[in-house]
Write a protein that holds these residues in place. Structure first.
Motif, mmCIF file in Angstrom:
data_model
loop_
_atom_site.group_PDB
_atom_site.id
_atom_site.type_symbol
_atom_site.label_atom_id
_atom_site.label_comp_id
_atom_site.label_asym_id
_atom_site.label_seq_id
_atom_site.Cartn_x
_atom_site.Cartn_y
_atom_site.Cartn_z
ATOM 1 N N ALA A 476 0.938 -1.238 -0.126
ATOM 2 C CA ALA A 476 0.146 -0.095 0.162
ATOM 3 C C ALA A 476 0.874 1.165 -0.025
ATOM 4 O O ALA A 476 0.422 2.421 -0.413
ATOM 5 C CB ALA A 476 -1.149 -0.141 1.169
ATOM 6 N N THR A 477 2.163 1.167 0.739
ATOM 7 C CA THR A 477 2.827 2.390 0.578
ATOM 8 C C THR A 477 3.868 2.410 -0.841
ATOM 9 O O THR A 477 4.745 3.090 -0.795
ATOM 10 C CB THR A 477 3.793 2.126 1.858
ATOM 11 O OG1 THR A 477 4.519 1.163 1.948
ATOM 12 C CG2 THR A 477 2.989 2.426 2.963
ATOM 13 N N GLY A 478 3.735 1.558 -1.750
ATOM 14 C CA GLY A 478 4.517 1.490 -2.791
ATOM 15 C C GLY A 478 5.632 0.865 -2.763
ATOM 16 O O GLY A 478 6.448 0.852 -3.629
ATOM 17 N N ALA A 479 5.884 -0.114 -1.650
ATOM 18 C CA ALA A 479 7.036 -0.843 -1.777
ATOM 19 C C ALA A 479 7.102 -1.821 -2.877
ATOM 20 O O ALA A 479 5.972 -2.420 -3.316
ATOM 21 C CB ALA A 479 7.441 -1.420 -0.565
ATOM 22 N N PRO A 480 7.927 -2.253 -3.878
ATOM 23 C CA PRO A 480 7.838 -2.954 -4.959
ATOM 24 C C PRO A 480 7.820 -4.443 -4.630
ATOM 25 O O PRO A 480 8.661 -5.066 -3.620
ATOM 26 C CB PRO A 480 9.183 -2.580 -5.792
ATOM 27 C CG PRO A 480 10.005 -2.264 -4.723
ATOM 28 C CD PRO A 480 9.271 -1.412 -3.578
ATOM 29 N N GLY A 481 7.004 -5.010 -5.235
ATOM 30 C CA GLY A 481 6.965 -6.684 -5.214
ATOM 31 C C GLY A 481 8.252 -7.026 -5.958
ATOM 32 O O GLY A 481 8.752 -6.678 -6.479
ATOM 33 N N GLY A 482 8.416 -8.299 -5.293
ATOM 34 C CA GLY A 482 9.846 -9.135 -5.819
ATOM 35 C C GLY A 482 9.562 -9.421 -7.432
ATOM 36 O O GLY A 482 8.330 -9.876 -7.780
ATOM 37 N N GLY A 483 10.612 -9.372 -8.161
ATOM 38 C CA GLY A 483 10.555 -9.959 -9.429
ATOM 39 C C GLY A 483 10.463 -11.318 -9.589
ATOM 40 O O GLY A 483 10.649 -12.019 -8.711
ATOM 41 N N PHE A 484 10.412 -11.604 -11.185
ATOM 42 C CA PHE A 484 10.390 -13.132 -11.420
ATOM 43 C C PHE A 484 11.767 -13.593 -11.921
ATOM 44 O O PHE A 484 12.762 -12.810 -12.308
ATOM 45 C CB PHE A 484 9.251 -13.383 -12.319
ATOM 46 C CG PHE A 484 9.500 -12.631 -13.730
ATOM 47 C CD1 PHE A 484 10.336 -12.955 -14.831
ATOM 48 C CD2 PHE A 484 8.765 -11.418 -13.859
ATOM 49 C CE1 PHE A 484 10.470 -12.427 -15.902
ATOM 50 C CE2 PHE A 484 8.529 -10.821 -15.012
ATOM 51 C CZ PHE A 484 9.503 -11.087 -16.035
ATOM 52 N N TYR A 485 12.132 -14.800 -11.555
ATOM 53 C CA TYR A 485 13.546 -15.588 -12.161
ATOM 54 C C TYR A 485 13.170 -16.651 -11.982
ATOM 55 O O TYR A 485 12.221 -17.446 -12.167
ATOM 56 C CB TYR A 485 14.335 -15.098 -10.909
ATOM 57 C CG TYR A 485 14.003 -15.401 -9.625
ATOM 58 C CD1 TYR A 485 14.439 -16.660 -8.980
ATOM 59 C CD2 TYR A 485 13.144 -14.697 -8.696
ATOM 60 C CE1 TYR A 485 14.010 -17.196 -7.865
ATOM 61 C CE2 TYR A 485 12.914 -15.309 -7.462
ATOM 62 C CZ TYR A 485 13.103 -16.446 -6.954
ATOM 63 O OH TYR A 485 12.802 -16.779 -5.878
ATOM 64 N N GLY A 486 14.391 -17.526 -12.685
ATOM 65 C CA GLY A 486 14.611 -18.962 -12.845
ATOM 66 C C GLY A 486 13.717 -19.582 -13.797
ATOM 67 O O GLY A 486 13.365 -18.747 -15.100
ATOM 68 N N SER A 487 13.647 -20.946 -14.314
ATOM 69 C CA SER A 487 13.197 -21.579 -15.460
ATOM 70 C C SER A 487 11.935 -22.096 -15.163
ATOM 71 O O SER A 487 11.840 -22.566 -14.507
ATOM 72 C CB SER A 487 14.218 -22.799 -15.657
ATOM 73 O OG SER A 487 13.673 -23.427 -16.690
ATOM 74 N N ALA A 488 11.138 -21.466 -16.408
ATOM 75 C CA ALA A 488 9.639 -22.225 -16.339
ATOM 76 C C ALA A 488 9.777 -23.602 -16.932
ATOM 77 O O ALA A 488 8.754 -24.619 -16.478
ATOM 78 C CB ALA A 488 8.865 -21.508 -17.389
ATOM 79 N N LEU A 489 10.773 -24.179 -17.553
ATOM 80 C CA LEU A 489 10.704 -25.428 -18.020
ATOM 81 C C LEU A 489 11.628 -26.472 -17.071
ATOM 82 O O LEU A 489 11.257 -27.753 -17.055
ATOM 83 C CB LEU A 489 11.424 -25.644 -19.469
ATOM 84 C CG LEU A 489 10.820 -24.667 -20.450
ATOM 85 C CD1 LEU A 489 11.416 -24.656 -21.760
ATOM 86 C CD2 LEU A 489 9.548 -25.140 -20.805
ATOM 87 N N MET A 490 12.465 -25.980 -16.300
ATOM 88 C CA MET A 490 13.252 -26.939 -15.315
ATOM 89 C C MET A 490 13.076 -26.154 -14.187
ATOM 90 O O MET A 490 14.314 -25.674 -13.652
ATOM 91 C CB MET A 490 14.499 -27.188 -15.930
ATOM 92 C CG MET A 490 14.641 -28.140 -17.265
ATOM 93 S SD MET A 490 16.411 -28.549 -17.720
ATOM 94 C CE MET A 490 16.983 -27.089 -18.527
ATOM 95 N N PRO A 491 12.229 -25.802 -13.367
ATOM 96 C CA PRO A 491 12.022 -25.131 -12.292
ATOM 97 C C PRO A 491 12.840 -25.827 -11.055
ATOM 98 O O PRO A 491 12.283 -26.801 -10.648
ATOM 99 C CB PRO A 491 10.645 -24.935 -12.003
ATOM 100 C CG PRO A 491 9.802 -26.038 -12.653
ATOM 101 C CD PRO A 491 10.668 -26.453 -13.795
ATOM 102 N N MET A 492 13.556 -25.414 -10.250
ATOM 103 C CA MET A 492 14.511 -25.926 -9.126
ATOM 104 C C MET A 492 14.796 -24.893 -8.165
ATOM 105 O O MET A 492 15.302 -24.861 -7.316
ATOM 106 C CB MET A 492 15.688 -26.680 -9.415
ATOM 107 C CG MET A 492 15.150 -28.287 -9.852
ATOM 108 S SD MET A 492 14.362 -28.944 -8.816
ATOM 109 C CE MET A 492 15.615 -29.431 -7.740
#
Length: 875
Positions: A476-492
């Motif tokens: 609510a105060t504008g702190a940014p959410g974490g971004g995406f990373y990693g592999s969609a095909l081999m997620p570990m």
């Protein structure tokens, strides 16, 4: 009584104890009858019974039975032979009856109490046939090792031991336990304490631990112990807040039965519950039953090492450990190592079975009660070969080290499989089939609150959601959410933690963990597999992101749930939801009818959905990493290679691997390779301590469980950098000596090169002795000590000589003084001796240290009697 001929007995021969004269007096014990006769016939009575208290109805105890021994050439006696205990408030124990035909090698020992349950009977540990029946209670001494030929327990017969923490053993050709009979080591373990007895935690008692944790044990106390495959330890007691009346652990019993073991009754080493429920005492843990060498196992009775129930509102004891090794297994009864019931139920113990020529199995079952944890790791001697893993009956199994390749996996509907701590991937591979009806869960076992590559931000105590497959929601105060990373095909990857709220606690908001499951056959997923992020528990906190689920199966079926959802943020106070995780499913035939959940968590702003991929196998089979890698400061004798999928052990051969050292390639015969866990191959080789780069090569012939070969050959390296101890070996002419072996303590040896030089790597700070060997001569000095080799040490030189005996020259000067000279070798000390009788020798002057130069000693002439001189050389 000795009768050279025959004894015809139609009357009585008795040595009975007398009855007590009143209701408060005990009966006398039976006496002794010892018959040595040619033959025995008749229909009379031979007795050495204990006496009763007054009529058997008073307050006194019954007398114990006596002892009878009969030796004869033939036995046609049709009468009665008894050594019963007497009746009383507590009945007396059976006596002993021993009979032997002189021409036969074996006699028989009988314990029989006439159908009355009595006290214990001790007896000689004879290597003969033994029968226990009719209320008799045979008792072995502490830690006994007994070798009867055959042992039979008829209905209402009992064999037990004495309370001891030592292993007892029974070695027999055959053992039969009839229905209603028992071999019981219940409560014979730790009566107070033990390795599974935790520290005090509350006013209520907790259960003792062994194979499973005791109910209610304090957080962080990991008290399981003993071996899954070779259990030999007694169970531990529970804890009682009052300090008394502990529930005792089960004992430890090994049985080695080369022939048939039939159990229609009970063989047990259960923990016991205290009689009084008022002191909130924890139950004792189950003990150990090690059936180490059984020819054939049969029957439909009970084999158990269960934890006991709590005495009141307290913790039940953890299950013990059972291991069964047999040639054939026709047992149709119950084998259990369950935790005991209580305010907090104990965790299941372990039951391992191995049949010659067949598969092995590890069963963890809590009898339908949802108890505390059962830890599973290599530290408890996990089977190294293929085995079935069966988790059922409310068991909660926590893995703390990688499992080996499984043959089959069964996870029951009310059971859980997880890992012990965050940031630990759950990697499992199954060669045949997996039936998941319960829950495989790594919820909240990723990055902790505010941690991870996609951690949520925080402004003014309002946290954003963690990100991974999808972005976390902005606070609510504008702190940014974490971004995406990693592999969609081999997620570990692990899910990331959410952002801080008003930090009244440092927990909650962790990301989901990571699961990698490969099943070569059929995966029936009718339960759940989850890697969800945790919700926030701080006011205004952000939720953790979902983690990773990567599944490969030959056939996927079932109607369960795959879930890698983001955790909810505390939206009321401005916190936002975590992003969804990543799920990838590969299957040649996908008939799964269940749900896939990978949405973001809710909050002031919701997290974004993660990713889901489903298809046939598209990824390459490849090496992910190796250990060690980079520069290492230690002697190396093996390395681990990590793959992105489960390795087929049948494709792993030493010839597919190579190791090139700074001195050249090792022969493949010097390499050992083994699949140490589902996706890890361990490569072993002789210890290496030469500084330089080592290169590992793997040919593209290894395959995964699904038949895919390595996409390309692999080459990886590591470098050894150790302090060097170096020097040179020369002869007396200063010429270098090649091929001398140099040993530094127990480290790998090296040899001198063509220039006589050597160097040997030692761990930093090493202290030890450098010793040369080989060749036809001697070395000067014989060895050199090195202390605290933090940095390299040089100049550790040796001289090789044919002998250290000095070549002496003598001369007389003009005053008849005797001069003796020789070449003094460096590292050799010389001492002159004199004698007047060639028997007693005394030192002459001080010793001389050699320095590769001449030494001369002058012996002045005198008026003394004749004197003799010699020179002694030594290190």
């Amino acid at each position: 009584m000795t009768v050279g001929g025959g004894l015809q007995l139609d009357g009585t021969i008795t040595a009975n104890g007398a009855d007590g004269p009143d209701s408060f007096s005990g009966g006398g014990s039976g006496g002794s009858v010892y018959l040595n006769v040619g033959y025995l016939e008749g229909s009379g009575l031979i007795a050495a019974n204990g006496g009763s208290d007054e009529g058997g109805f008073g307050d006194g105890g019954g007398g114990g039975g006596g002892r009878i021994a009969i030796y004869c050439n033939s036995n046609n006696f049709a009468g009665s032979i008894t050594a019963y205990g007497g009746l009383g408030y507590m009945n007396g124990g059976a006596g002993t009856i021993y009979t032997k035909i002189n021409s036969q090698s074996l006699g028989m020992l009988l314990l029989d109490n006439g159908g009355i349950n009595g006290s214990n009977t001790t007896f000689d540990l004879v290597p003969e046939d033994v029968v226990i029946q009719n209320g008799a209670r045979g008792m072995l001494p502490p830690g006994a090792a007994w070798s009867p030929v055959s042992l039979v327990l008829h209905t209402n017969g009992l064999l037990t031991g004495t309370s001891s923490t030592n292993l007892s053993a029974i070695h027999a050709q055959s053992v039969t336990v009839d229905e209603g009979a028992a071999i019981s080591w219940d409560g014979l373990g730790y009566a107070h304490g033990g390795p599974g007895n935790a520290l005090k935690s509350s006013a209520s008692g907790y259960g003792g631990s062994h194979g499973g944790y005791g109910g209610g044990i304090p957080s962080g106390q990991t008290l399981a112990y003993d071996s899954i495959q070779f259990p030999t330890n007694s169970g531990s007691s529970g804890y009682a807040p009052g300090g008394t009346n502990y529930g005792a652990g089960g004992g430890a019993l090994e049985m080695d039965v080369s022939g048939l073991l039939t159990v229609n009754g009970r063989v047990s080493a259960n923990g016991v519950t205290v009689a009084s429920a008022s002191n909130n005492s924890g139950g004792g843990s189950g003990g150990s039953l090690y059936l180490s060498n059984i020819g054939e196992l049969a029957g439909n009775g009970i084999i158990s090492a269960n934890g006991s129930a709590a005495g009141g509102p307290a913790g039940g004891g953890g299950g013990g450990r059972i291991a069964v090794y047999c040639v054939s297994n026709d047992f149709a009864g119950q084998v259990s190592a369950t935790g005991g019931a209580g305010l907090w139920a104990g965790g299941a113990g372990t039951v391992f079975t191995s049949v010659n020529g067949g598969k092995s199995a590890l069963s963890i079952d809590n009898g339908g009660v949802e108890g505390t944890n059962t830890p599973l790791s290599g530290g408890f001697s996990l089977p190294s070969g293929l085995f079935d893993l069966m988790i059922s009956g409310g068991a909660d199994v926590v893995i703390s080290s990688n499992l080996p390749l499984l043959n089959d996996l069964t996870l029951g509907s009310n059971s859980v499989l997880t890992v012990s701590a965050g940031l630990s991937q759950l990697v499992m591979a199954v060669q045949n089939n997996a039936n998941v009806f319960g829950a495989i869960s790594v919820d909240g076992l990723g990055y902790a609150l505010t941690n991870g590559p996609g951690s949520g931000g925080s402004i003014n105590n309002q946290g954003a959601g963690g990100g991974y497959g999808g972005r976390g929601g902005e606070s609510a105060t504008g702190a940014p959410g974490g971004g995406f990373y990693g592999s969609a095909l081999m997620p570990m990857d692990f899910g990331s933690g959410g952002g801080n709220g008003a930090a009244v606690t440092n927990s909650g908001s962790a990301g989901g963990g990571a699961i990698r499951l490969a099943v070569a056959g059929t995966l029936d997923l009718s339960g759940s597999i989850s890697a969800n992020g945790q919700p926030a528990i701080q006011p205004g906190g952000g939720g953790g992101s979902g983690g990773s689920i990567w599944i490969t199966a030959g056939l996927l079926t079932g109607n369960g749930v795959l879930s890698a959802e983001g955790g909810n943020g505390d939206g009321t106070d401005g916190g936002s939801g975590g992003g969804g995780g990543r799920i990838a499913v590969y299957s040649s035939t996908n008939l799964f009818m269940g749900d896939e959940k990978y949405i973001g968590g809710t909050g002031y702003n919701s997290g974004q959905a993660g990713s889901f991929f489903s298809g046939k196998i598209l990824y390459d089979f490849a090496v992910v990493s190796q250990s060690p890698t980079g520069v290492v400061s230690q002697v190396v004798s093996g390395l681990d290679v990590y793959f992105n999928d489960a390795v087929d052990p049948a494709s792993v051969f030493a010839s597919a691997f190579s190791l090139t050292t700074p001195d050249g390639a090792l022969a493949s015969s010097n390499l050992t390779v083994a699949v140490s866990s589902a996706n890890v191959v361990h490569v072993g080789f002789p210890p290496q301590n030469i500084n330089g780069v080592y290169t590992l090569g793997i040919a593209a012939v290894l395959t995964n469980l699904f038949g895919l070969e390595l996409a390309e050959s692999y080459s990886g390296s590591f470098e050894i950098s150790l302090p060097l101890v170096s020097g040179m070996v020369t002869n007396v002419n200063g010429a270098p000596v090649a091929g001398v072996q140099i040993q530094a303590g127990n480290l790998p040896a090296t040899t001198t090169d063509a220039n006589g030089n050597y160097s040997v790597g030692v761990p930093p700070g090493w202290s030890g002795v450098i010793t040369p060997s080989g060749g036809m001569g001697m070395f000067v000095p014989a060895s050199l000590a090195v202390t605290d080799a933090t940095n390299s040490v040089s100049g550790e030189n040796f001289l090789t000589v044919s002998t250290i005996a000095p070549g002496l020259t003598t001369s007389l000067d003009s005053s008849n003084n005797l001069s003796i000279g020789w070449l003094g070798l460096a590292g050799i000390n010389y001492q002159a001796f004199f004698s007047t009788n060639l028997v007693t020798w005394l030192p002459y002057g001080t010793s001389y240290a050699g320095s590769n130069g001449p030494i001369q000693v002058l012996f002045p002439s005198s008026n003394a009697p004749a004197m003799f001189f010699r020179i002694k050389a030594g290190y």
